[in-house]
Design a protein around this motif. Structure first.
Motif, PDB file in Angstrom:
ATOM      1  N   GLY A   1       0.807  -1.205   0.000  1.00 47.54           N
ATOM      2  CA  GLY A   1       0.000   0.000   0.000  1.00 47.54           C
ATOM      3  C   GLY A   1       0.842   1.259   0.000  1.00 47.54           C
ATOM      4  N   GLU A   2       0.161   2.368   0.097  1.00 43.74           N
ATOM      5  CA  GLU A   2       0.773   3.698   0.008  1.00 43.74           C
ATOM      6  C   GLU A   2       1.745   3.959   1.154  1.00 43.74           C
ATOM      7  OE1 GLU A   2       1.463   7.226  -1.922  1.00 43.74           O
ATOM      8  OE2 GLU A   2       0.089   5.666  -2.569  1.00 43.74           O
ATOM      9  N   GLY A   3       3.041   3.916   0.857  1.00 50.97           N
ATOM     10  CA  GLY A   3       4.055   4.298   1.828  1.00 50.97           C
ATOM     11  C   GLY A   3       4.396   3.265   2.877  1.00 50.97           C
TER      12      GLY A   3
ATOM     13  N   GLY B   1       8.465   9.276   0.880  1.00 46.49           N
ATOM     14  CA  GLY B   1       7.374   8.378   0.506  1.00 46.49           C
ATOM     15  C   GLY B   1       7.179   7.226   1.467  1.00 46.49           C
ATOM     16  N   VAL B   2       8.180   6.938   2.296  1.00 46.37           N
ATOM     17  CA  VAL B   2       8.038   5.864   3.274  1.00 46.37           C
ATOM     18  C   VAL B   2       7.338   6.432   4.506  1.00 46.37           C
ATOM     19  CG1 VAL B   2       9.240   4.260   4.802  1.00 46.37           C
ATOM     20  CG2 VAL B   2      10.036   4.588   2.457  1.00 46.37           C
ATOM     21  N   LYS B   3       6.174   5.870   4.793  1.00 46.55           N
ATOM     22  CA  LYS B   3       5.382   6.340   5.939  1.00 46.55           C
ATOM     23  C   LYS B   3       5.389   5.348   7.099  1.00 46.55           C
ATOM     24  CE  LYS B   3       2.335   8.823   2.850  1.00 46.55           C
ATOM     25  NZ  LYS B   3       1.054   8.812   2.179  1.00 46.55           N
ATOM     26  N   GLU B   4       5.570   4.080   6.766  1.00 46.20           N
ATOM     27  CA  GLU B   4       5.521   3.037   7.786  1.00 46.20           C
ATOM     28  C   GLU B   4       6.460   1.908   7.390  1.00 46.20           C
ATOM     29  OE1 GLU B   4       2.205  -0.014   9.649  1.00 46.20           O
ATOM     30  OE2 GLU B   4       1.526   1.720   8.519  1.00 46.20           O
ATOM     31  N   VAL B   5       7.139   1.330   8.385  1.00 41.13           N
ATOM     32  CA  VAL B   5       8.045   0.209   8.142  1.00 41.13           C
ATOM     33  C   VAL B   5       7.613  -0.941   9.043  1.00 41.13           C
ATOM     34  CG1 VAL B   5      10.421  -0.627   8.244  1.00 41.13           C
ATOM     35  CG2 VAL B   5       9.958   1.738   7.552  1.00 41.13           C
TER      36      VAL B   5
END
Length: 100
Positions: free
Chosen positions: A37-39, A71-75
């Motif tokens: 998904g997004e990010g 662009g990375v919102k969650e890892v």
């Protein structure tokens, strides 16, 4: 998408196993890099041993390295033990650096 995954892998090359002094990608600790998904980035990885005393340091390094990428919102890190890590998983660069 392939280019973004390569960017993620390049960032992970900045994370080193403090005991061995080799980055976690070349050590073969990264089993998978995916996008959900997004990010949201999903990492499947292992450590050289289950009782690795530097678990928090390495996992924290992964989170920090990826968080710096636009662009990375969650890892999401999935720490897996199967298949178990062995020196055979190392890339030639790591093998040379460690004298294998």
């Amino acid at each position: 998408m392939e280019e973004f995954v390569q960017t993620l892998e390049d960032a992970l090359r900045q994370v080193y196993d403090p005991e061995l002094g080799v980055n976690i990608v070349d050590l073969g600790l990264i089993y998978g890099i995916g996008l959900q998904g997004e990010g949201k980035v999903k990492i499947a990885m292992t450590l050289t041993t289950q009782g690795c005393p530097l678990h928090d340091t390495i996992v924290g390094g992964v989170r920090a390295a990826l968080a710096r990428i636009p662009g990375v919102k969650e890892v999401d890190i999935d720490l897996v033990w199967s298949p178990a890590w062995t020196p055979d998983k190392m890339k030639p660069e790591a093998r040379n650096q460690l004298g294998f």
